[in-house]
Design a protein around this motif. Structure first.
Motif, PDB file in Angstrom:
ATOM      1  N   TYR A  90       0.829  -1.197   0.000  1.00 40.71           N
ATOM      2  CA  TYR A  90       0.000   0.000   0.000  1.00 40.71           C
ATOM      3  C   TYR A  90       0.868   1.254   0.000  1.00 40.71           C
ATOM      4  O   TYR A  90       1.957   1.290   0.578  1.00 40.71           O
ATOM      5  N   SER A  91       0.344   2.291  -0.645  1.00 38.66           N
ATOM      6  CA  SER A  91       0.982   3.603  -0.578  1.00 38.66           C
ATOM      7  C   SER A  91       0.556   4.282   0.724  1.00 38.66           C
ATOM      8  O   SER A  91      -0.623   4.229   1.097  1.00 38.66           O
ATOM      9  N   LEU A  92       1.505   4.874   1.431  1.00 39.46           N
ATOM     10  CA  LEU A  92       1.205   5.550   2.694  1.00 39.46           C
ATOM     11  C   LEU A  92       1.238   7.058   2.466  1.00 39.46           C
ATOM     12  O   LEU A  92       2.300   7.652   2.288  1.00 39.46           O
ATOM     13  N   GLU A  93       0.040   7.648   2.414  1.00 36.59           N
ATOM     14  CA  GLU A  93      -0.054   9.095   2.208  1.00 36.59           C
ATOM     15  C   GLU A  93       0.337   9.841   3.483  1.00 36.59           C
ATOM     16  O   GLU A  93       0.222   9.333   4.593  1.00 36.59           O
ATOM     17  N   LEU A  94       0.782  11.090   3.296  1.00 33.95           N
ATOM     18  CA  LEU A  94       1.130  11.953   4.437  1.00 33.95           C
ATOM     19  C   LEU A  94       0.229  13.183   4.436  1.00 33.95           C
ATOM     20  O   LEU A  94       0.378  14.057   3.579  1.00 33.95           O
ATOM     21  N   PRO A  95      -0.711  13.306   5.376  1.00 35.75           N
ATOM     22  CA  PRO A  95      -1.089  12.306   6.378  1.00 35.75           C
ATOM     23  C   PRO A  95      -1.931  11.204   5.737  1.00 35.75           C
ATOM     24  O   PRO A  95      -2.460  11.365   4.641  1.00 35.75           O
ATOM     25  N   GLU A 135       1.123  11.219  10.270  1.00 35.92           N
ATOM     26  CA  GLU A 135       0.712  12.614  10.416  1.00 35.92           C
ATOM     27  C   GLU A 135       1.933  13.513  10.222  1.00 35.92           C
ATOM     28  O   GLU A 135       3.082  13.075  10.401  1.00 35.92           O
ATOM     29  N   ILE A 136       1.666  14.783   9.828  1.00 34.37           N
ATOM     30  CA  ILE A 136       2.735  15.759   9.616  1.00 34.37           C
ATOM     31  C   ILE A 136       2.541  16.901  10.604  1.00 34.37           C
ATOM     32  O   ILE A 136       1.424  17.344  10.862  1.00 34.37           O
ATOM     33  N   ASP A 150       6.708   1.264  18.540  1.00 34.36           N
ATOM     34  CA  ASP A 150       5.446   1.422  17.808  1.00 34.36           C
ATOM     35  C   ASP A 150       5.301   2.825  17.230  1.00 34.36           C
ATOM     36  O   ASP A 150       4.281   3.140  16.611  1.00 34.36           O
ATOM     37  N   VAL A 151       6.317   3.689  17.455  1.00 33.29           N
ATOM     38  CA  VAL A 151       6.303   5.063  16.938  1.00 33.29           C
ATOM     39  C   VAL A 151       7.612   5.331  16.203  1.00 33.29           C
ATOM     40  O   VAL A 151       8.681   4.936  16.649  1.00 33.29           O
ATOM     41  N   ILE A 169       5.272  11.709  11.773  1.00 35.89           N
ATOM     42  CA  ILE A 169       5.094  10.792  12.906  1.00 35.89           C
ATOM     43  C   ILE A 169       4.283   9.584  12.414  1.00 35.89           C
ATOM     44  O   ILE A 169       3.148   9.732  11.965  1.00 35.89           O
ATOM     45  N   LEU A 170       4.900   8.419  12.458  1.00 37.04           N
ATOM     46  CA  LEU A 170       4.218   7.173  12.094  1.00 37.04           C
ATOM     47  C   LEU A 170       3.906   6.396  13.366  1.00 37.04           C
ATOM     48  O   LEU A 170       4.728   6.306  14.283  1.00 37.04           O
TER      49      LEU A 170
END
Length: 465
Positions: free
Chosen positions: A341-346, A359-360, A372-373, A455-456
């Motif tokens: 999957y592509s992970l969009e920001l956010p 999140e940005i 986990d972060v 932040i993931l």
């Protein structure tokens, strides 16, 4: 007769029976049982039905036996049911042993007769010598549990039960009864052949035991009843303890905790695997033996954290660290979960075992710690990011360690095999692994010279924790 009456009374074999079907071959045992129950039918307040089955394995000999039983019943006005079937052909069609095919056909006939007459019981003429032979054969073969108890006095069958009123007496007593009552049973020539295991025990072992103790059949019957009673009680205890061990239980699949199972007393472990296999198989295949159960216990008791076993009918036992999965092959060998999957920001990516959120922020993040972060500067990572499942040969660079195989990371973290298939892997635009959520970051990034930070977060499904 008195011994038979005492046995019937002790075990309440006829207390609730109104109609009884009697399996009759025409030999001394079954003919004596038919005669005895017919003669005592008014005393026991029962209706008697004779059922005779010709396996068509001995040609004219078995056909004459069926005719003999029919004639015997007609002279005494006993209800008679007869049937013949090509057992040899049935054996070939279904790929069974001859004995299994014969038994299946015979008991199918008995069930039909019971249903037709609405009978409460099927009476069979197994006697005390049969019990001794059966228990010795099973001990020699390596049976365990209820099997060691030999032939049960009674058990559920069709809409009633099977009863065996002659288990308390010997073959010699039955033959004496036939002489006193002027019965002239037929002789089955197959009982003389030593190619059958039972006949070898009967001719070579039983005479020695009877010489040592003429009442050996009584001791074996007592042992049989003791084993049955003890086994029933231990199985109840095992079922209670097994509830504490199971992680999940669905149709055709059971998962359990290895450490919890190993804390159970050994006798309960052995019965526990019996209960598990009974649940999964419904009807245990004939090729399932005590060796399979011993291998199962060895797998769970091994210091090696993983391994697998292949049981009959495609049942696979797979251990990974503290989890053991028992499931049929079609479930275990399913196509691996595969995703990219592509992970969009956010953005948010839903995964088989949880989700990854991104999140940005323009503000410098507060100190965030934990596997986990993952926090990094947009300038330090090649975008866009993708979240995918693992691939053969995957490696990642770890600060202070160098490049490591994902397989080794999973092993060190004791991640079960099944979970590795769906574990998310975050890669950058170059395809390099930058984060293994919940386990490893690729390296530390500077957060001082950035106008934007990413932040993931990884949130694992609750039931997978």
């Amino acid at each position: 007769m008195q011994e038979v009456e005492n046995f019937i009374r002790k075990h309440r074999l006829l207390s609730s029976v109104k109609k009884v079907v009697i399996g009759v071959s025409g030999g001394p045992d079954s003919l004596a049982l038919l005669h005895y129950l017919w003669k005592r039918s008014s005393f026991y307040k029962i209706n008697v039905i004779a059922a005779s089955f010709d396996h068509q394995l001995r040609g004219e000999e078995s056909a004459r036996e069926l005719a003999f039983v029919r004639s015997f019943c007609e002279k005494r006005n006993i209800t008679f049911e007869g049937c013949k079937a090509d057992v040899a052909n049935y054996q070939k069609e279904h790929g069974l042993s001859l004995q299994t095919a014969a038994r299946t056909c015979r008991y199918t006939f008995f069930e039909e007769v019971m249903n037709r007459h609405h009978a409460d019981a099927l009476a069979l003429a197994h006697h005390g010598d049969d019990q001794v032979e059966t228990m010795l054969m099973r001990m020699t073969r390596g049976s365990e549990g209820f099997s060691l108890a030999g032939i049960p006095i009674k058990r559920p069958f069709a809409n009633g039960e099977i009863i065996r009123p002659f288990l308390g007496i010997t073959k010699e007593q039955i033959e004496h009864y036939c002489k006193v009552e002027n019965l002239f049973p037929v002789h089955d020539s197959s009982n003389d052949s030593e190619k059958y295991v039972r006949n070898r025990f009967r001719k070579n072992v039983l005479p020695f035991l009877k010489k040592e103790n003429p009442s050996v059949h009584e001791r074996f019957q007592h042992l049989s009843e003791t084993i049955s009673e003890d086994e029933a009680y231990i199985l109840k205890l095992a079922a209670i303890e097994l509830e504490k061990v199971l992680i999940s239980q669905t149709e055709g699949k059971i998962e359990l905790s290895v450490s919890a199972f190993n804390k159970m007393p050994i006798p309960l472990q052995k019965r526990g695997i019996t209960l598990i296999l009974n649940y999964l198989y419904k009807i245990n295949p004939s090729s399932l033996s005590s060796v399979h159960k011993e291998n199962f216990l060895s797998l769970l008791g091994s210091e090696h954290p993983s391994g697998s076993l292949h049981f009959p009918s495609g049942l696979v036992v797979s251990r990974t660290y503290d989890r053991c999965l028992l499931s049929f092959e079609q479930d275990v060998n399913h196509e691996e979960w595969s995703f990219d999957y592509s992970l969009e920001l956010p953005g948010i990516v839903e995964l088989p075992n949880g989700m990854v959120t991104a999140e940005i922020t323009d503000r410098k993040p507060a100190l965030l710690r934990g596997k986990d972060v993952f926090v990094f500067s947009r300038k330090d990572v090649s975008l866009p990011l993708r979240v995918r499942s693992r691939k053969p040969g995957d490696r990642m660079a770890i600060a202070g360690v160098g490049s490591r195989k994902l397989k080794d990371i999973f092993i060190d973290a004791k991640v079960p095999q099944e979970e590795r298939k769906v574990w998310p892997i975050v890669v950058d635009a170059k395809g390099e692994i930058v984060w293994l959520p919940g386990l490893k970051h690729t390296r530390h990034y500077s957060l001082n010279q950035s106008e934007q930070w990413v932040i993931l977060r990884f949130q694992k499904n609750r039931h997978d924790v």
